[in-house]
Design an enzyme around this catalytic site. Structure first.
Site, PDB file in Angstrom:
ATOM      1  N   GLY A  58       2.640   2.082  10.700  1.00 30.30           N
ATOM      2  CA  GLY A  58       3.567   3.195  10.528  1.00 30.30           C
ATOM      3  C   GLY A  58       4.282   3.605  11.803  1.00 30.30           C
ATOM      4  O   GLY A  58       4.891   4.665  11.870  1.00 30.30           O
ATOM      5  N   HIS A  94      -9.426   1.004   5.059  1.00 28.58           N
ATOM      6  CA  HIS A  94      -8.120   1.173   5.711  1.00 28.58           C
ATOM      7  C   HIS A  94      -8.280   2.096   6.924  1.00 28.58           C
ATOM      8  O   HIS A  94      -9.061   3.041   6.894  1.00 28.58           O
ATOM      9  CB  HIS A  94      -7.116   1.759   4.715  1.00 28.58           C
ATOM     10  CG  HIS A  94      -5.708   1.719   5.211  1.00 28.58           C
ATOM     11  ND1 HIS A  94      -5.208   2.657   6.075  1.00 28.58           N
ATOM     12  CD2 HIS A  94      -4.706   0.827   4.999  1.00 28.58           C
ATOM     13  CE1 HIS A  94      -3.944   2.358   6.370  1.00 28.58           C
ATOM     14  NE2 HIS A  94      -3.623   1.242   5.725  1.00 28.58           N
ATOM     15  N   SER A 151       3.686  -2.238  10.225  1.00 31.90           N
ATOM     16  CA  SER A 151       5.150  -2.222  10.351  1.00 31.90           C
ATOM     17  C   SER A 151       5.801  -3.551   9.975  1.00 31.90           C
ATOM     18  O   SER A 151       6.736  -4.008  10.640  1.00 31.90           O
ATOM     19  CB  SER A 151       5.558  -1.791  11.764  1.00 31.90           C
ATOM     20  OG  SER A 151       5.065  -0.491  12.037  1.00 31.90           O
ATOM     21  N   ASN A 176       0.867  -1.179   0.000  1.00 34.29           N
ATOM     22  CA  ASN A 176       0.000   0.000   0.000  1.00 34.29           C
ATOM     23  C   ASN A 176       0.906   1.233   0.000  1.00 34.29           C
ATOM     24  O   ASN A 176       1.528   1.546   0.998  1.00 34.29           O
ATOM     25  CB  ASN A 176      -0.883  -0.032   1.260  1.00 34.29           C
ATOM     26  CG  ASN A 176      -1.684   1.251   1.434  1.00 34.29           C
ATOM     27  OD1 ASN A 176      -1.804   2.048   0.500  1.00 34.29           O
ATOM     28  ND2 ASN A 176      -2.225   1.443   2.632  1.00 34.29           N
ATOM     29  N   TRP A 177       0.949   1.889  -1.141  1.00 39.10           N
ATOM     30  CA  TRP A 177       1.890   3.021  -1.277  1.00 39.10           C
ATOM     31  C   TRP A 177       1.353   4.291  -0.639  1.00 39.10           C
ATOM     32  O   TRP A 177       2.059   5.294  -0.567  1.00 39.10           O
ATOM     33  CB  TRP A 177       2.201   3.280  -2.750  1.00 39.10           C
ATOM     34  CG  TRP A 177       2.926   2.162  -3.447  1.00 39.10           C
ATOM     35  CD1 TRP A 177       3.276   0.939  -2.920  1.00 39.10           C
ATOM     36  CD2 TRP A 177       3.399   2.155  -4.804  1.00 39.10           C
ATOM     37  NE1 TRP A 177       3.925   0.184  -3.853  1.00 39.10           N
ATOM     38  CE2 TRP A 177       4.025   0.911  -5.027  1.00 39.10           C
ATOM     39  CE3 TRP A 177       3.354   3.072  -5.847  1.00 39.10           C
ATOM     40  CZ2 TRP A 177       4.597   0.569  -6.253  1.00 39.10           C
ATOM     41  CZ3 TRP A 177       3.918   2.744  -7.071  1.00 39.10           C
ATOM     42  CH2 TRP A 177       4.538   1.501  -7.267  1.00 39.10           C
ATOM     43  N   LYS A 178       0.096   4.275  -0.255  1.00 37.07           N
ATOM     44  CA  LYS A 178      -0.536   5.455   0.367  1.00 37.07           C
ATOM     45  C   LYS A 178      -0.321   6.685  -0.534  1.00 37.07           C
ATOM     46  O   LYS A 178      -0.298   6.553  -1.746  1.00 37.07           O
ATOM     47  CB  LYS A 178       0.009   5.676   1.774  1.00 37.07           C
ATOM     48  CG  LYS A 178      -0.011   4.405   2.615  1.00 37.07           C
ATOM     49  CD  LYS A 178       0.219   4.662   4.066  1.00 37.07           C
ATOM     50  CE  LYS A 178       0.369   3.339   4.782  1.00 37.07           C
ATOM     51  NZ  LYS A 178       0.292   3.451   6.222  1.00 37.07           N
ATOM     52  N   GLU A 225      -5.137  -5.176  10.679  1.00 33.04           N
ATOM     53  CA  GLU A 225      -4.116  -4.155  10.889  1.00 33.04           C
ATOM     54  C   GLU A 225      -4.375  -3.420  12.200  1.00 33.04           C
ATOM     55  O   GLU A 225      -5.183  -2.480  12.236  1.00 33.04           O
ATOM     56  CB  GLU A 225      -4.154  -3.143   9.741  1.00 33.04           C
ATOM     57  CG  GLU A 225      -3.935  -3.766   8.383  1.00 33.04           C
ATOM     58  CD  GLU A 225      -3.383  -2.742   7.403  1.00 33.04           C
ATOM     59  OE1 GLU A 225      -2.257  -2.922   6.953  1.00 33.04           O
ATOM     60  OE2 GLU A 225      -4.085  -1.760   7.116  1.00 33.04           O
ATOM     61  N   GLY A 271       2.966  -1.182   4.224  1.00 34.76           N
ATOM     62  CA  GLY A 271       2.984   0.240   3.903  1.00 34.76           C
ATOM     63  C   GLY A 271       4.404   0.692   3.615  1.00 34.76           C
ATOM     64  O   GLY A 271       4.927   0.506   2.517  1.00 34.76           O
ATOM     65  N   GLU A 283      -6.580   4.456   7.977  1.00 31.48           N
ATOM     66  CA  GLU A 283      -6.374   5.892   7.728  1.00 31.48           C
ATOM     67  C   GLU A 283      -7.630   6.512   7.108  1.00 31.48           C
ATOM     68  O   GLU A 283      -7.934   7.678   7.342  1.00 31.48           O
ATOM     69  CB  GLU A 283      -5.133   6.097   6.837  1.00 31.48           C
ATOM     70  CG  GLU A 283      -3.854   5.878   7.638  1.00 31.48           C
ATOM     71  CD  GLU A 283      -2.690   5.325   6.846  1.00 31.48           C
ATOM     72  OE1 GLU A 283      -2.696   5.409   5.608  1.00 31.48           O
ATOM     73  OE2 GLU A 283      -1.753   4.794   7.482  1.00 31.48           O
TER      74      GLU A 283
HETATM   75  C1  PEP Z   1      -0.604  -0.061   5.912  1.00 24.49           C
HETATM   76  O1  PEP Z   1      -0.579   0.985   5.311  1.00 24.49           O
HETATM   77  O2  PEP Z   1      -1.564  -0.795   5.730  1.00 24.49           O
HETATM   78  C2  PEP Z   1       0.509  -0.404   6.817  1.00 24.49           C
HETATM   79  C3  PEP Z   1       0.444  -1.525   7.454  1.00 24.49           C
HETATM   80  O3  PEP Z   1       1.563   0.492   6.920  1.00 24.49           O
HETATM   81  P1  PEP Z   1       3.009   0.191   7.569  1.00 24.49           P
HETATM   82  O4  PEP Z   1       3.507  -1.092   6.981  1.00 24.49           O
HETATM   83  O5  PEP Z   1       3.835   1.368   7.176  1.00 24.49           O
HETATM   84  O6  PEP Z   1       2.817   0.088   9.053  1.00 24.49           O
END
Ligand code: PEP
Length: 253
Positions: free
Chosen positions: A174, A96, A214, A10-12, A168, A235, A98
């Site tokens: 993050g 998600h 993470s 997931n490049w956000k 998640e 992410g 976010e």
């Molecule tokens: C995500 O965006 O779904 C995520 C898990 O981010 P990260 O790996 O940076 O924690």
């Protein structure tokens, strides 16, 4: 037959078109010949089409980071499922944390998006997970249960059959704080049992449940050996071809 591991990036809100193409070129090199793990990437909307072109002939699948449930019309700033289908998107990430945290996404809106995705032949990566406060308050499992019931409301077996659930924990996204493999496995097992109660053993055993929060090349292996962890939604570590490829190649470690 076992569940095919599934690693998605997931490049956000990262990568211009130029940067996105560079990253995809790197991924194609690093992931050449990978067959025993499914891979998908979710670039930002502006990069979806050029990335789709660059992915032609590759086994890496394309995912969107969201979609809107209406087919078309006066919905400024939104993207429809048909627009994503047209450019070869296979998956849509829905719900998600976010989106929930900053953009008012609820279980109900996630449910509407999931239905729209299925109606247009898009597969869904449905994200759920508790906040730190909810975990510390001892309500993590009831939050997960509510998110599953709400997000999957009125969806039949046919619709959920090919869905992917991403667990998640919000406190791990993050932050560099991963859930321990045991903590993650406990929730994954709970999700699978809940899916069995909502649908059937066949559905719950076939569905893939990714862990997200993470994930790095260093911690992926410990997560993937757990019985109910079938992949990862990545992410930060998906923004670099080398680190993402090392995660995908977890079996070689
Ligand atoms: C995500 O965006 O779904 C995520 C898990 O981010 P990260 O790996 O940076 O924690």
């Amino acid at each position: 037959m076992g569940r095919l591991p599934f690693i998605a990036g997931n490049w956000k809100m990262n990568k211009t078109v130029e940067e996105a193409i560079d990253l995809v070129k790197g991924l194609k090199v690093h992931l050449k010949g990978i067959e025993d793990v499914e891979v998908a990437i979710a670039p930002p909307f502006t990069a979806l089409y050029p990335v789709a072109q660059e992915l032609k002939g590759s086994s890496i699948h394309l995912a969107s980071q969201n979609l809107f449930w209406e087919g078309k019309g006066a919905f400024t700033g939104e993207i429809s499922p048909a627009m994503l289908k047209e450019i070869n998107c296979r998956y849509a990430i829905i719900g998600h944390s976010e989106r929930r945290q900053y953009f008012g996404e609820t279980d109900e809106t996630a449910n509407r998006r999931i239905k729209a995705a299925f109606n247009h032949g898009l597969k869904v990566i449905f994200c759920i997970g508790e906040t730190l406060q909810e975990r510390e308050g001892g309500i993590a499992f009831s939050v997960i249960e509510r998110q599953l019931e709400g997000g999957l409301k009125e969806l039949g077996e046919k619709a959920v059959e090919e869905m992917v659930v991403a667990y998640e924990p919000v406190w791990a996204i993050g932050t560099g704080k991963t859930a321990t493999p045991e903590q993650a496995e406990e929730v994954h097992q709970f999700i699978r049992q809940k899916l069995e109660r909502l649908y059937s053993k066949r559905i719950s055993e076939g569905i893939r449940i990714q862990y997200g929060g993470s994930v790095t090349p260093e911690n992926i292996k410990g997560l993937m050996v757990q019985a109910n962890i079938d992949g990862a939604l990545v992410g930060g570590a998906s923004l670099n071809a080398e680190s993402f490829s090392r995660i995908v190649r977890f079996k070689e470690m």
